[in-house]
Write a protein that holds these residues in place. Structure first.
Motif, PDB file in Angstrom:
ATOM      1  N   ALA A 187       0.831  -1.199   0.000  1.00  0.00           N
ATOM      2  CA  ALA A 187       0.000   0.000   0.000  1.00  0.00           C
ATOM      3  C   ALA A 187       0.869   1.253   0.000  1.00  0.00           C
ATOM      4  CB  ALA A 187      -0.931   0.006   1.208  1.00  0.00           C
ATOM      5  N   TYR A 188       1.992   1.185   0.716  1.00  0.00           N
ATOM      6  CA  TYR A 188       2.938   2.314   0.801  1.00  0.00           C
ATOM      7  C   TYR A 188       3.428   2.689  -0.589  1.00  0.00           C
ATOM      8  CZ  TYR A 188       7.251   4.823   2.057  1.00  0.00           C
ATOM      9  OH  TYR A 188       8.253   5.743   2.166  1.00  0.00           O
ATOM     10  N   PHE A 189       3.943   1.690  -1.307  1.00  0.00           N
ATOM     11  CA  PHE A 189       4.511   2.004  -2.619  1.00  0.00           C
ATOM     12  C   PHE A 189       3.442   2.344  -3.635  1.00  0.00           C
ATOM     13  CE2 PHE A 189       8.296  -0.063  -0.852  1.00  0.00           C
ATOM     14  CZ  PHE A 189       9.215   0.927  -1.167  1.00  0.00           C
ATOM     15  N   GLN A 190       2.234   1.743  -3.430  1.00  0.00           N
ATOM     16  CA  GLN A 190       1.127   2.047  -4.329  1.00  0.00           C
ATOM     17  C   GLN A 190       0.749   3.525  -4.223  1.00  0.00           C
ATOM     18  OE1 GLN A 190      -2.321  -0.328  -3.707  1.00  0.00           O
ATOM     19  NE2 GLN A 190      -3.223   0.229  -5.689  1.00  0.00           N
ATOM     20  N   SER A 191       0.683   4.014  -2.985  1.00  0.00           N
ATOM     21  CA  SER A 191       0.294   5.407  -2.814  1.00  0.00           C
ATOM     22  C   SER A 191       1.382   6.351  -3.317  1.00  0.00           C
ATOM     23  CB  SER A 191      -0.054   5.704  -1.349  1.00  0.00           C
ATOM     24  OG  SER A 191       1.011   5.360  -0.519  1.00  0.00           O
ATOM     25  N   LEU A 192       2.631   5.915  -3.224  1.00  0.00           N
ATOM     26  CA  LEU A 192       3.701   6.751  -3.776  1.00  0.00           C
ATOM     27  C   LEU A 192       3.667   6.746  -5.297  1.00  0.00           C
ATOM     28  CD1 LEU A 192       6.882   6.161  -1.592  1.00  0.00           C
ATOM     29  CD2 LEU A 192       5.280   8.057  -1.552  1.00  0.00           C
ATOM     30  N   GLY A 193       3.112   5.673  -5.871  1.00  0.00           N
ATOM     31  CA  GLY A 193       3.061   5.557  -7.326  1.00  0.00           C
ATOM     32  C   GLY A 193       1.930   6.361  -7.938  1.00  0.00           C
ATOM     33  N   ASP A 194       1.044   6.865  -7.118  1.00  0.00           N
ATOM     34  CA  ASP A 194      -0.087   7.661  -7.591  1.00  0.00           C
ATOM     35  C   ASP A 194       0.386   8.827  -8.452  1.00  0.00           C
ATOM     36  OD1 ASP A 194      -2.936   8.577  -7.378  1.00  0.00           O
ATOM     37  OD2 ASP A 194      -1.891  10.295  -6.471  1.00  0.00           O
ATOM     38  N   ALA A 195      -0.337   9.106  -9.518  1.00  0.00           N
ATOM     39  CA  ALA A 195       0.109  10.121 -10.483  1.00  0.00           C
ATOM     40  C   ALA A 195       0.266  11.500  -9.842  1.00  0.00           C
ATOM     41  CB  ALA A 195      -0.871  10.197 -11.652  1.00  0.00           C
ATOM     42  N   ASP A 196      -0.723  11.901  -9.034  1.00  0.00           N
ATOM     43  CA  ASP A 196      -0.656  13.216  -8.385  1.00  0.00           C
ATOM     44  C   ASP A 196       0.525  13.297  -7.427  1.00  0.00           C
ATOM     45  OD1 ASP A 196      -2.798  13.969  -9.794  1.00  0.00           O
ATOM     46  OD2 ASP A 196      -4.255  13.797  -8.143  1.00  0.00           O
ATOM     47  N   THR A 197       0.743  12.199  -6.708  1.00  0.00           N
ATOM     48  CA  THR A 197       1.866  12.171  -5.776  1.00  0.00           C
ATOM     49  C   THR A 197       3.177  12.327  -6.529  1.00  0.00           C
ATOM     50  OG1 THR A 197       0.600  10.718  -4.340  1.00  0.00           O
ATOM     51  CG2 THR A 197       2.979  10.839  -3.959  1.00  0.00           C
ATOM     52  N   ARG A 198       3.292  11.585  -7.625  1.00  0.00           N
ATOM     53  CA  ARG A 198       4.534  11.657  -8.393  1.00  0.00           C
ATOM     54  C   ARG A 198       4.745  13.055  -8.952  1.00  0.00           C
ATOM     55  NH1 ARG A 198       3.861   6.527 -11.802  1.00  0.00           N
ATOM     56  NH2 ARG A 198       4.786   7.823 -13.427  1.00  0.00           N
ATOM     57  N   SER A 199       3.648  13.664  -9.359  1.00  0.00           N
ATOM     58  CA  SER A 199       3.750  15.041  -9.862  1.00  0.00           C
ATOM     59  C   SER A 199       4.194  15.989  -8.756  1.00  0.00           C
ATOM     60  CB  SER A 199       2.396  15.460 -10.455  1.00  0.00           C
ATOM     61  OG  SER A 199       2.103  16.796 -10.132  1.00  0.00           O
ATOM     62  N   ALA A 200       3.671  15.773  -7.534  1.00  0.00           N
ATOM     63  CA  ALA A 200       4.077  16.621  -6.405  1.00  0.00           C
ATOM     64  C   ALA A 200       5.562  16.465  -6.106  1.00  0.00           C
ATOM     65  CB  ALA A 200       3.252  16.276  -5.170  1.00  0.00           C
ATOM     66  N   ILE A 201       6.032  15.198  -6.180  1.00  0.00           N
ATOM     67  CA  ILE A 201       7.462  14.956  -5.921  1.00  0.00           C
ATOM     68  C   ILE A 201       8.306  15.661  -6.982  1.00  0.00           C
ATOM     69  CG2 ILE A 201       9.261  13.191  -5.838  1.00  0.00           C
ATOM     70  CD1 ILE A 201       7.124  11.267  -4.728  1.00  0.00           C
ATOM     71  N   ARG A 202       7.870  15.531  -8.254  1.00  0.00           N
ATOM     72  CA  ARG A 202       8.615  16.163  -9.348  1.00  0.00           C
ATOM     73  C   ARG A 202       8.671  17.671  -9.159  1.00  0.00           C
ATOM     74  NH1 ARG A 202       6.482  12.426 -12.947  1.00  0.00           N
ATOM     75  NH2 ARG A 202       4.725  13.800 -13.414  1.00  0.00           N
ATOM     76  N   LEU A 203       7.512  18.248  -8.797  1.00  0.00           N
ATOM     77  CA  LEU A 203       7.458  19.713  -8.639  1.00  0.00           C
ATOM     78  C   LEU A 203       8.385  20.160  -7.510  1.00  0.00           C
ATOM     79  CD1 LEU A 203       6.296  22.402  -9.452  1.00  0.00           C
ATOM     80  CD2 LEU A 203       4.406  22.038  -7.854  1.00  0.00           C
ATOM     81  N   THR A 204       8.352  19.425  -6.396  1.00  0.00           N
ATOM     82  CA  THR A 204       9.221  19.789  -5.268  1.00  0.00           C
ATOM     83  C   THR A 204      10.692  19.745  -5.682  1.00  0.00           C
ATOM     84  OG1 THR A 204       7.642  19.046  -3.633  1.00  0.00           O
ATOM     85  CG2 THR A 204       9.942  19.099  -2.957  1.00  0.00           C
TER      86      THR A 204
END
Lengths: 294, 346
Positions: free
Chosen positions: A60-77
């Motif tokens: 579940a941890y890695f699944q939530s990190l794989g979420d598109a919005d999450t990944r976009s947030a990481i990229r933006l940061t």
């Protein structure tokens, strides 16, 4: 170089230093209070972040990190940090150089100004940009006419982050450069070096550890900034959400695993920064001691 | 390279550090700038180097006006008080720095730079230390490396700011002799700043005595010590005693008594008499002498220093006696200065 004779002056570990006069119960109480405080306010939250993140398993941890919005947030940061940290590196270095090595009018004012982001609430910092670049803002009309989007877009987030992380590098370098003085640079110039050569071959190597330390702190703050960024970002999912903002959104949606998974990344960043900082301090402390050891 | 300082004035934020200073330095000469702190000696050195620009006046290197040239163009070797060695570079890299930063054809190849560095390290008697870092050297060794680094660029002039200031007495004396040897061997025109008169008098061909932003006197050690031209130089260099006196008709008086000194060319009126405490004749009787009551007596190394109270106003003055001289046991001592000088009270 360490003098072997110094060893004999070291106090014995068994005997307490004469400076400690408190009785045993007092010492135990004080130590316990400190440890309990550290535990409750620092260690416990950190443990909870990771516990909640992994509450529903590693999958579940890695699944939530794989979420598109999450990944976009990481990229933006990462993008925001990649722009604002180098900017503040250059700014901090030049400001410290100017303040420590030269005498000029308004120097005290500049020094105070550098501290401004520390003393102003981040929310205010963000608000200033809204007043400046917002639709009703001072430059709003002009920007709109020219089709330039600053607020609720990446430029606004970068501006707010640059403002908030302004002082870290400069603050770290000013006292260091002031203590080192101008002697080394003057020596380089007298040997025929140009100003740039003196800076590159002499000034920069003299402050490299302090500089790295400042950049590290600057980076940690750039990635973790919430208040100022929150005001200017507009919270558009997948577009203008940075990691800290995304944590809040996920949490408000009762997605605890998602929120804490992203939070665990930020906490991980903080831990890495701390470890690097400690390593640097060990290294950098020795170097400072060496430069003072005339 | 001959260096001429012509009517130089230097102000720091309206505060004058040097007033109208002129100085001729001959080629190959070893010159000391000597003075108390705040006398402007370091400012003068930095002006010659180009680390400061004069407010007024000019500095010539040979026939060339150097005052508008930058420090890089002047090609001077400057040794800083605290050495200013680059702490992240090895000794060899420190010495080679001045050659490494040259551009184009002027820059020797890396091998040549290294060869020069080792050669200079040999000259300053530090062979074998080329891989060390400055923090791994003693004070005296750092000083030598700093000198080698300054000489690596084949400077026209060598300038040293308090070269031995941070060293202990033993190392100082050693390095002093060594610097003289190096100077005699390489023949650089050399100027060094010091507040230590022993150092200046022993080491320099000529000494420039400075006070409050002015040059008081320029001369050899003998000139400066034997014929000081001002009360400042008299009291700054060596031991001296002074007494307020009166000159009348070419004779020197203390209160109402002549002291047996003739000053036919001195103008009549108030003056101050200067003499060296050890340069006095002790007298038995007193007709034309300075006589005083012994106020204190101290043994200083090979002599006895006696403090006397003179006349009704109890002016205190110090003289030196041989340890076994009978006068030391008496309560009254009479003497007359052998060599002395009068300076009128302004």
């Amino acid at each position: 170089m360490a003098d072997p004779e110094i060893k004999s002056y070291e106090p014995h570990h068994e005997s307490r230093s004469a400076a400690v006069t408190e009785s045993r119960p007092v010492r135990v109480t004080l130590t316990t209070v400190t440890l309990v405080f550290l535990g409750i306010f620092l260690l416990l939250p950190l443990i909870i972040v990771f516990k909640e993140a992994f509450a529903k398993g590693v999958g579940a941890y890695f699944q939530s990190l794989g979420d598109a919005d999450t990944r976009s947030a990481i990229r933006l940061t990462l993008l925001v940090a990649a722009i604002s940290v180098p900017l503040n590196l250059v700014f901090g270095l030049s400001a410290a150089w100017a303040i420590a090595k030269f005498e000029f009018k308004g120097k005290a004012f500049l020094t105070t100004l550098i501290d401004l982001p520390f003393s102003v609430s981040p929310v205010i910092s963000g608000l200033v940009y809204v007043l400046l670049f917002g639709a009703q803002g001072l430059l709003g009309e002009w920007l709109k006419a020219h089709g330039i989007q600053i607020l609720f877009a990446v430029p606004g987030i970068v501006l707010a982050t640059v403002f908030v992380t302004f002082p870290f590098v400069a603050r770290e370098l000013i006292p260091l450069m002031q203590e080192q003085g101008n002697g080394d640079e003057e020596a380089a110039l007298s040997l025929g070096a140009s100003g740039w050569q003196a800076f590159w071959h002499v000034t920069l190597p003299n402050v490299k550890w302090g500089l790295l330390y400042g950049v590290l702190l600057c980076n940690a703050r750039a990635m973790g900034e919430f208040g100022a960024v929150s005001v200017v970002s507009g919270h558009i999912r997948g577009l203008t959400n940075t990691m800290p903002l995304h944590v809040e959104i996920l949490y408000n949606e009762y997605n605890a695993v998602g929120a804490f998974a992203v939070a665990s990344l930020l906490a991980g960043l903080a831990l890495v920064t701390l470890v690097l900082k400690t390593l640097l301090e060990m290294r950098y402390g020795a170097e400072i001691a060496a430069t003072r050891g005339h | 390279m001959e260096v001429r300082v012509v009517n130089v004035r230097k102000e720091f934020e309206r505060f004058p550090a040097l007033h109208d200073v002129s100085l001729d330095i001959k080629s190959g000469e070893l010159i000391a700038l000597l003075g108390p702190s705040g006398s402007g000696k370091t400012t003068l050195l930095r002006l010659i180097a180009g680390l400061e620009r004069p407010t007024k006046g000019a500095i010539f290197f040979g026939e060339e006006d150097a005052s508008q040239k930058s420090i890089q163009e002047r090609n001077v070797g400057f040794v800083f008080q605290h050495y200013a060695l680059f702490r992240h570079m090895t000794v060899a890299d420190n010495i080679g720095f001045g050659l490494k930063v040259r551009h184009g054809a002027a820059r020797p190849r890396a091998q040549e730079i290294r060869r020069r560095a080792l050669e200079l390290l040999d000259l300053v008697q530090l062979s074998g230390l080329e891989k060390r870092y400055p923090a791994q050297l003693s004070g005296g060794q750092r000083q030598r490396v700093a000198l080698a680094r300054a000489m690596a660029i084949e400077p026209k002039v060598l300038l040293l700011d308090e070269p031995f200031g941070a060293l202990d007495a033993q190392v100082r004396r050693e390095l002093r002799r060594w610097l003289r040897e190096i100077h005699d061997r390489t023949g650089h025109t050399t100027v060094f700043v010091t507040h230590d008169q022993e150092e200046a008098l022993e080491l320099a061909d000529r000494v420039v005595v400075m006070s409050q932003g002015r040059i008081e006197q320029v001369g050899t050690a003998d000139d400066i010590y034997d014929t000081p031209n001002s009360p400042f130089v008299y009291s700054f260099i060596g031991e001296s005693s002074s007494l307020p006196v009166k000159v009348e008709n070419g004779e020197v008086w203390i209160a109402d008594r002549p002291i047996g000194l003739q000053a036919p060319h001195a103008p009549s009126g108030e003056a101050v008499l200067y003499f060296r405490p050890h340069d006095v004749d002790l007298l038995d009787g007193c007709s034309g002498c300075i006589a005083g009551t012994v106020a204190a007596s101290r043994r200083v190394a090979g002599t006895r220093r006696v403090e006397l109270e003179i006349g009704g106003e109890r002016q205190r003055v110090e003289i030196e006696l041989p340890v076994d001289h009978p006068a030391a046991q008496k309560s009254r001592v009479a003497f007359r200065p052998r060599r002395w000088k009068l300076f009128p009270v302004a």
